[in-house]
Design a protein around this motif. Structure first.
Motif, PDB file in Angstrom:
ATOM      1  N   SER A  39      -3.902  -0.564  -3.094  1.00  0.00           N
ATOM      2  CA  SER A  39      -3.513   0.771  -2.646  1.00  0.00           C
ATOM      3  C   SER A  39      -3.307   0.707  -1.128  1.00  0.00           C
ATOM      4  O   SER A  39      -3.525  -0.341  -0.505  1.00  0.00           O
ATOM      5  CB  SER A  39      -4.615   1.781  -2.980  1.00  0.00           C
ATOM      6  OG  SER A  39      -5.750   1.541  -2.164  1.00  0.00           O
TER       7      SER A  39
ATOM      8  N   ARG B 242       2.289   3.067   1.454  1.00  0.00           N
ATOM      9  CA  ARG B 242       2.382   2.789   0.016  1.00  0.00           C
ATOM     10  C   ARG B 242       3.104   1.458  -0.229  1.00  0.00           C
ATOM     11  O   ARG B 242       2.652   0.630  -1.012  1.00  0.00           O
ATOM     12  CB  ARG B 242       3.108   3.919  -0.693  1.00  0.00           C
ATOM     13  CG  ARG B 242       3.253   3.652  -2.189  1.00  0.00           C
ATOM     14  CD  ARG B 242       3.901   4.796  -2.886  1.00  0.00           C
ATOM     15  NE  ARG B 242       2.962   5.910  -2.846  1.00  0.00           N
ATOM     16  CZ  ARG B 242       3.201   7.104  -3.321  1.00  0.00           C
ATOM     17  NH1 ARG B 242       4.357   7.364  -3.877  1.00  0.00           N
ATOM     18  NH2 ARG B 242       2.307   8.059  -3.251  1.00  0.00           N
TER      19      ARG B 242
ATOM     20  N   GLU C  48       1.490  -1.907  -1.867  1.00  0.00           N
ATOM     21  CA  GLU C  48       2.071  -2.588  -3.031  1.00  0.00           C
ATOM     22  C   GLU C  48       2.311  -4.063  -2.733  1.00  0.00           C
ATOM     23  O   GLU C  48       2.055  -4.927  -3.569  1.00  0.00           O
ATOM     24  CB  GLU C  48       3.379  -1.905  -3.447  1.00  0.00           C
ATOM     25  CG  GLU C  48       3.182  -0.571  -4.126  1.00  0.00           C
ATOM     26  CD  GLU C  48       4.494   0.137  -4.412  1.00  0.00           C
ATOM     27  OE1 GLU C  48       5.581  -0.480  -4.309  1.00  0.00           O
ATOM     28  OE2 GLU C  48       4.431   1.346  -4.730  1.00  0.00           O
TER      29      GLU C  48
END
Length: 187
Positions: free
Chosen positions: A40, A31, A35
């Protein structure tokens, strides 16, 4: 048909290294990396099978950055080669704190050692001091522990020293060990 990669392998590695450089290895998650890439996590897995592969590549890239610093320090000829390697190690700890911690302050349980890695260093010590191989290996171990201690304190913001003082400290340590070990051989 597999989906087309949104990012190249190199782009993912560069983003992962930057993330670790800024926030530490704990921040290297799918994640967090997604970012960082403005995406994604999914596109990461079009070029890597797992986050462990990404982590392995980050460690390799950090190692290459460290080796580059050692090379630059030696090429500058500001210090003798053995001292230059120690100065580069400490400089890496100061300038790349989190990459230093990743490379040199992580749990190494289960990792294979490369016993031939220090052979060129031992030869250099023998050439510079006239010590036998066993004593030169001990000399390097003692010096490396000293240099690592300084570097670890710099990498964790426990201590901040200027280059001139570090240079003097390494010279004093080297000369003291040389005197002690040469005295043993002659005693």
């Amino acid at each position: 048909m597999p989906s087309k990669a949104k990012f190249s392998r190199e782009e993912v590695i560069a983003a992962a290294v930057d993330l670790v450089r800024e926030k530490g290895i704990e921040a290297l998650t799918a994640r967090g990396l997604g970012e960082r890439l403005g995406s994604s996590a999914r596109p990461i897995f079009t070029v890597f099978d797992s986050m462990e592969q990404v982590k392995s590549e980050v460690i390799q890239a950090a190692g290459m950055r460290y080796q580059q610093m050692v090379y630059e320090e030696m090429e500058s000829q500001k210090y003798p080669p053995y001292k230059a390697s120690g100065m580069a190690y400490i400089r890496f700890a100061r300038e790349e704190k989190l990459l230093f911690q990743l490379l040199f302050m992580r749990d190494r349980t289960g990792e294979e050692e490369n016993p031939n890695e220090i052979d060129p260093i031992v030869r250099l010590i023998r050439q510079n001091t006239g010590l036998d191989e066993e004593t030169a290996r001990l000399f390097h171990l003692e010096t490396w522990a000293y240099v690592h201690g300084i570097a670890a304190m710099m990498a964790t913001n426990y201590l901040e020293l200027d280059e001139e003082l570090i240079s003097r400290m390494l010279t004093d340590h080297y000369q003291g060990l040389k005197y002690r070990h040469k005295g043993k051989e002659n005693g």
